[in-house]
Design a protein around this motif. Structure first.
Motif, PDB file in Angstrom:
ATOM      1  N   GLN A 141      45.887 -35.572 -43.890  1.00  0.00           N
ATOM      2  CA  GLN A 141      44.715 -36.428 -44.020  1.00  0.00           C
ATOM      3  C   GLN A 141      44.142 -36.382 -45.435  1.00  0.00           C
ATOM      4  OE1 GLN A 141      42.020 -35.055 -41.004  1.00  0.00           O
ATOM      5  NE2 GLN A 141      43.189 -35.931 -39.315  1.00  0.00           N
ATOM      6  N   SER A 142      44.104 -35.189 -46.009  1.00  0.00           N
ATOM      7  CA  SER A 142      43.578 -35.058 -47.367  1.00  0.00           C
ATOM      8  C   SER A 142      44.478 -35.745 -48.378  1.00  0.00           C
ATOM      9  CB  SER A 142      43.420 -33.572 -47.723  1.00  0.00           C
ATOM     10  OG  SER A 142      42.514 -32.948 -46.850  1.00  0.00           O
ATOM     11  N   VAL A 143      45.782 -35.599 -48.206  1.00  0.00           N
ATOM     12  CA  VAL A 143      46.722 -36.249 -49.126  1.00  0.00           C
ATOM     13  C   VAL A 143      46.583 -37.766 -49.030  1.00  0.00           C
ATOM     14  CG1 VAL A 143      49.165 -36.616 -49.647  1.00  0.00           C
ATOM     15  CG2 VAL A 143      48.345 -34.314 -49.066  1.00  0.00           C
ATOM     16  N   VAL A 144      46.526 -38.270 -47.802  1.00  0.00           N
ATOM     17  CA  VAL A 144      46.406 -39.721 -47.605  1.00  0.00           C
ATOM     18  C   VAL A 144      45.070 -40.230 -48.128  1.00  0.00           C
ATOM     19  CG1 VAL A 144      46.244 -41.544 -45.867  1.00  0.00           C
ATOM     20  CG2 VAL A 144      47.995 -39.769 -45.653  1.00  0.00           C
ATOM     21  N   GLY A 145      43.981 -39.534 -47.780  1.00  0.00           N
ATOM     22  CA  GLY A 145      42.662 -40.000 -48.172  1.00  0.00           C
ATOM     23  C   GLY A 145      42.398 -39.905 -49.659  1.00  0.00           C
ATOM     24  N   LEU A 146      42.726 -38.731 -50.254  1.00  0.00           N
ATOM     25  CA  LEU A 146      42.395 -38.484 -51.652  1.00  0.00           C
ATOM     26  C   LEU A 146      43.377 -39.120 -52.631  1.00  0.00           C
ATOM     27  CD1 LEU A 146      41.434 -34.714 -51.311  1.00  0.00           C
ATOM     28  CD2 LEU A 146      39.852 -36.567 -51.846  1.00  0.00           C
ATOM     29  N   TRP A 147      44.645 -39.144 -52.253  1.00  0.00           N
ATOM     30  CA  TRP A 147      45.666 -39.542 -53.218  1.00  0.00           C
ATOM     31  C   TRP A 147      46.302 -40.903 -52.942  1.00  0.00           C
ATOM     32  CZ3 TRP A 147      45.840 -36.836 -57.546  1.00  0.00           C
ATOM     33  CH2 TRP A 147      45.287 -35.535 -57.520  1.00  0.00           C
ATOM     34  N   VAL A 148      46.097 -41.441 -51.744  1.00  0.00           N
ATOM     35  CA  VAL A 148      46.652 -42.762 -51.428  1.00  0.00           C
ATOM     36  C   VAL A 148      45.532 -43.781 -51.270  1.00  0.00           C
ATOM     37  CG1 VAL A 148      48.062 -44.097 -49.818  1.00  0.00           C
ATOM     38  CG2 VAL A 148      48.673 -41.719 -50.332  1.00  0.00           C
ATOM     39  N   LEU A 149      44.662 -43.570 -50.286  1.00  0.00           N
ATOM     40  CA  LEU A 149      43.624 -44.562 -50.000  1.00  0.00           C
ATOM     41  C   LEU A 149      42.625 -44.690 -51.144  1.00  0.00           C
ATOM     42  CD1 LEU A 149      42.935 -43.866 -46.219  1.00  0.00           C
ATOM     43  CD2 LEU A 149      44.352 -45.654 -47.234  1.00  0.00           C
ATOM     44  N   ALA A 150      42.258 -43.571 -51.761  1.00  0.00           N
ATOM     45  CA  ALA A 150      41.274 -43.621 -52.855  1.00  0.00           C
ATOM     46  C   ALA A 150      41.788 -44.387 -54.060  1.00  0.00           C
ATOM     47  CB  ALA A 150      40.885 -42.201 -53.263  1.00  0.00           C
ATOM     48  N   SER A 151      43.106 -44.575 -54.146  1.00  0.00           N
ATOM     49  CA  SER A 151      43.693 -45.297 -55.282  1.00  0.00           C
ATOM     50  C   SER A 151      43.946 -46.764 -54.992  1.00  0.00           C
ATOM     51  CB  SER A 151      45.021 -44.627 -55.680  1.00  0.00           C
ATOM     52  OG  SER A 151      44.819 -43.269 -56.017  1.00  0.00           O
ATOM     53  N   LEU A 152      43.710 -47.185 -53.744  1.00  0.00           N
ATOM     54  CA  LEU A 152      43.983 -48.576 -53.388  1.00  0.00           C
ATOM     55  C   LEU A 152      42.900 -49.510 -53.919  1.00  0.00           C
ATOM     56  CD1 LEU A 152      45.167 -48.271 -49.681  1.00  0.00           C
ATOM     57  CD2 LEU A 152      46.587 -48.601 -51.719  1.00  0.00           C
ATOM     58  N   PRO A 153      43.281 -50.675 -54.430  1.00  0.00           N
ATOM     59  CA  PRO A 153      42.279 -51.660 -54.858  1.00  0.00           C
ATOM     60  C   PRO A 153      41.440 -52.112 -53.665  1.00  0.00           C
ATOM     61  CG  PRO A 153      44.465 -52.228 -55.672  1.00  0.00           C
ATOM     62  CD  PRO A 153      44.651 -51.127 -54.681  1.00  0.00           C
TER      63      PRO A 153
ATOM     64  N   VAL B 206      44.936 -44.681 -39.644  1.00  0.00           N
ATOM     65  CA  VAL B 206      45.599 -43.462 -40.104  1.00  0.00           C
ATOM     66  C   VAL B 206      45.736 -42.468 -38.953  1.00  0.00           C
ATOM     67  CG1 VAL B 206      45.386 -41.453 -41.621  1.00  0.00           C
ATOM     68  CG2 VAL B 206      44.824 -43.739 -42.484  1.00  0.00           C
ATOM     69  N   VAL B 207      44.685 -42.315 -38.169  1.00  0.00           N
ATOM     70  CA  VAL B 207      44.700 -41.376 -37.043  1.00  0.00           C
ATOM     71  C   VAL B 207      45.745 -41.793 -36.008  1.00  0.00           C
ATOM     72  CG1 VAL B 207      43.346 -40.688 -35.023  1.00  0.00           C
ATOM     73  CG2 VAL B 207      42.364 -40.485 -37.307  1.00  0.00           C
ATOM     74  N   LEU B 208      45.823 -43.082 -35.721  1.00  0.00           N
ATOM     75  CA  LEU B 208      46.833 -43.565 -34.781  1.00  0.00           C
ATOM     76  C   LEU B 208      48.243 -43.277 -35.302  1.00  0.00           C
ATOM     77  CD1 LEU B 208      47.538 -45.070 -32.195  1.00  0.00           C
ATOM     78  CD2 LEU B 208      47.382 -47.228 -33.480  1.00  0.00           C
ATOM     79  N   GLY B 209      48.449 -43.523 -36.596  1.00  0.00           N
ATOM     80  CA  GLY B 209      49.749 -43.204 -37.181  1.00  0.00           C
ATOM     81  C   GLY B 209      50.070 -41.719 -37.089  1.00  0.00           C
ATOM     82  N   GLN B 210      49.075 -40.874 -37.329  1.00  0.00           N
ATOM     83  CA  GLN B 210      49.288 -39.433 -37.224  1.00  0.00           C
ATOM     84  C   GLN B 210      49.607 -39.018 -35.794  1.00  0.00           C
ATOM     85  OE1 GLN B 210      45.776 -37.537 -39.146  1.00  0.00           O
ATOM     86  NE2 GLN B 210      47.308 -36.743 -40.565  1.00  0.00           N
ATOM     87  N   LEU B 211      48.946 -39.647 -34.833  1.00  0.00           N
ATOM     88  CA  LEU B 211      49.197 -39.321 -33.432  1.00  0.00           C
ATOM     89  C   LEU B 211      50.628 -39.656 -33.039  1.00  0.00           C
ATOM     90  CD1 LEU B 211      47.801 -38.266 -30.867  1.00  0.00           C
ATOM     91  CD2 LEU B 211      47.200 -40.625 -30.325  1.00  0.00           C
ATOM     92  N   VAL B 212      51.095 -40.812 -33.475  1.00  0.00           N
ATOM     93  CA  VAL B 212      52.483 -41.197 -33.204  1.00  0.00           C
ATOM     94  C   VAL B 212      53.445 -40.246 -33.907  1.00  0.00           C
ATOM     95  CG1 VAL B 212      54.217 -43.000 -33.544  1.00  0.00           C
ATOM     96  CG2 VAL B 212      51.899 -43.609 -32.805  1.00  0.00           C
ATOM     97  N   LEU B 213      53.168 -39.954 -35.165  1.00  0.00           N
ATOM     98  CA  LEU B 213      54.039 -39.069 -35.934  1.00  0.00           C
ATOM     99  C   LEU B 213      54.110 -37.679 -35.320  1.00  0.00           C
ATOM    100  CD1 LEU B 213      55.763 -38.604 -38.456  1.00  0.00           C
ATOM    101  CD2 LEU B 213      53.670 -38.049 -39.702  1.00  0.00           C
ATOM    102  N   ALA B 214      52.968 -37.158 -34.874  1.00  0.00           N
ATOM    103  CA  ALA B 214      52.939 -35.827 -34.269  1.00  0.00           C
ATOM    104  C   ALA B 214      53.800 -35.775 -33.009  1.00  0.00           C
ATOM    105  CB  ALA B 214      51.505 -35.423 -33.949  1.00  0.00           C
ATOM    106  N   ASN B 215      53.747 -36.824 -32.210  1.00  0.00           N
ATOM    107  CA  ASN B 215      54.545 -36.841 -30.986  1.00  0.00           C
ATOM    108  C   ASN B 215      56.026 -37.002 -31.278  1.00  0.00           C
ATOM    109  OD1 ASN B 215      52.892 -36.974 -28.199  1.00  0.00           O
ATOM    110  ND2 ASN B 215      51.637 -37.809 -29.853  1.00  0.00           N
ATOM    111  N   LEU B 216      56.355 -37.786 -32.301  1.00  0.00           N
ATOM    112  CA  LEU B 216      57.765 -37.892 -32.695  1.00  0.00           C
ATOM    113  C   LEU B 216      58.275 -36.559 -33.244  1.00  0.00           C
ATOM    114  CD1 LEU B 216      57.812 -41.410 -34.403  1.00  0.00           C
ATOM    115  CD2 LEU B 216      58.759 -40.789 -32.167  1.00  0.00           C
ATOM    116  N   TRP B 217      57.469 -35.935 -34.082  1.00  0.00           N
ATOM    117  CA  TRP B 217      57.839 -34.633 -34.648  1.00  0.00           C
ATOM    118  C   TRP B 217      58.006 -33.606 -33.529  1.00  0.00           C
ATOM    119  CZ3 TRP B 217      58.822 -32.969 -39.664  1.00  0.00           C
ATOM    120  CH2 TRP B 217      58.858 -31.590 -39.847  1.00  0.00           C
ATOM    121  N   GLY B 218      57.108 -33.635 -32.548  1.00  0.00           N
ATOM    122  CA  GLY B 218      57.140 -32.669 -31.460  1.00  0.00           C
ATOM    123  C   GLY B 218      58.365 -32.783 -30.579  1.00  0.00           C
TER     124      GLY B 218
END
Length: 392
Positions: A311-323, A343-355
């Motif tokens: 979340q920190s990587v996405v928020g600070l380094w991706v979303l904060a840089s978007l126009p 973002v949360v929905l994507g993380q939820l899907v990713l967590a279940n795929l990873w699991g």
């Protein structure tokens, strides 16, 4: 599913079954906290003073500010209390209390290090991991206290904030906003913002809040409330009462202005709403439909540390840089809340795929690897026999 502390933690670390409802609660908490953190991460330069020492309800609007602000933090803190009991339940076993205390201390010291890496490398100033790790070290001596005593001790911080003896979360004043720190994005002023929490009583207030809320979690776990051992009528009554108190506190205008002594019921409201969430989740968990709806959050709970760093990587380094993200941050909360939800929905899907393939997230794997360097160095895959087995 094991519901007894001793039964839940018998055997080695890789043989202990997890309490699934605790994982679901942790997953909900770690995903929900992003709704509060994202506005801070992407705020345009100059929008927020460096005096701000913690995210708060002013950074989220409507129902999110009412029901999510601070409550996700409360859930995580209470789950730390439950986790301490699960991890130390073997203290009376042949391995001995020294071995358990050693493992518990090492876990939290390494967690402290991971949290500081999150602050200084990922650049998220409001990391909660290192604070909770420090509070958990102080929590260990309270593992044998009676639940009523743990609850009274846990409510002491709320009582102190009500009478104005200590400030609430983020109540300390940071550096002067004219110092030049406020003119940069959160990632660029992370160290200054983190250091600001140590000015005055700020950091110690957060640490005390964390420790006391963990003690509330100890009490709730010993009473069987956290892990779903109580009846449906109990959880229904608890949810109604807790939500009523929490919403009443948050919807009632404060009688005293910021910084005025006494009359601060914010901590009472935060704890009440967190307990309401626990009751609502456990009430839903006791139904087939509720378990089906909550089951995706189990994977998120088992990869919570990895999701938090992501979340920190996405928020600070991706979303904060978007126009346009700065415009969204300055024009209101709806667009940011929609972004956070995506973002949360994507993380939820990713967590279940990873699991489906691995037992824990990559950051959790690094943490466990540091705890025991004699383990195999490969990321442990999930097997059919061990699909529900993991570290308590």
């Amino acid at each position: 599913m094991s519901t007894n502390v001793d039964e839940a933690c018998t055997g080695s670390r890789t043989e202990r079954p997890r309490v699934q409802v605790l994982d679901a609660l942790r997953g909900i908490a770690i995903l929900g906290i992003f709704f509060i953190n994202l506005p801070i991460m992407v705020e345009p330069p100059g929008e927020t003073s460096a005096k701000v020492t913690a995210p708060g309800s002013e950074h989220a609007g409507g129902a999110v500010g009412l029901l999510v602000d601070g409550t996700q933090r409360g859930l995580l803190q209470m789950l730390f209390g439950a986790g301490m009991l699960l991890l130390t339940a073997r203290a009376a076993r042949p391995a001995g209390p020294v071995a358990v205390a050693d493992e518990y201390s090492r876990r939290n010291l390494w967690l402290l290090g991971i949290g500081l890496v999150h602050v200084f490398l990922v650049r998220w100033a409001y990391d909660i991991v290192h604070v909770y790790a420090m509070a958990a070290l102080f929590l260990f001596p309270f593992r044998l206290v009676r639940p009523a005593a743990a609850l009274l001790l846990g409510l002491s911080f709320a009582a102190l904030t009500v009478v104005g003896a200590v400030p609430g979360f983020g109540g300390a004043v940071g550096p002067n906003p004219d110092s030049g720190v406020a003119g940069a994005l959160a990632r660029d002023r992370a160290v200054e913002m983190w250091l600001a929490t140590f000015d005055g009583f700020g950091f110690w207030s957060v640490l005390l809040e964390s420790l006391c809320t963990m003690l509330v979690g100890v009490a709730l776990f010993k009473w069987g409330v956290l892990q779903g051992l109580r009846s449906r009528p109990f959880y229904l009554t608890l949810a109604v009462v807790a939500y009523a108190i929490g919403c009443a506190v948050r919807l009632t205008p404060p009688t005293a202005g910021p910084g005025s002594p006494g009359g601060d019921f914010g901590e009472v409201g935060r704890l009440s709403l967190a307990v309401g969430h626990i009751a609502a989740v456990n009430l839903a968990w006791q139904t087939a439909v509720g378990r089906w709806l909550l089951s995706p959050f189990i994977a998120a709970g088992r990869t919570a540390l990895s999701l938090y760093v992501m979340q920190s990587v996405v928020g600070l380094w991706v979303l904060a840089s978007l126009p346009g993200i700065a415009l969204a941050a300055g024009s209101g909360g709806d667009q940011l809340m929609a972004t956070a939800a995506a973002v949360v929905l994507g993380q939820l899907v990713l967590a279940n795929l990873w699991g489906r393939f691995f037992k824990s997230g990559p950051v959790e794997w690094c943490w466990h690897r540091l705890l025991d360097l004699s383990r195999p160095s490969t990321l442990a895959p999930r097997t059919a026999a061990g699909a529900l087995q993991a570290d308590c």
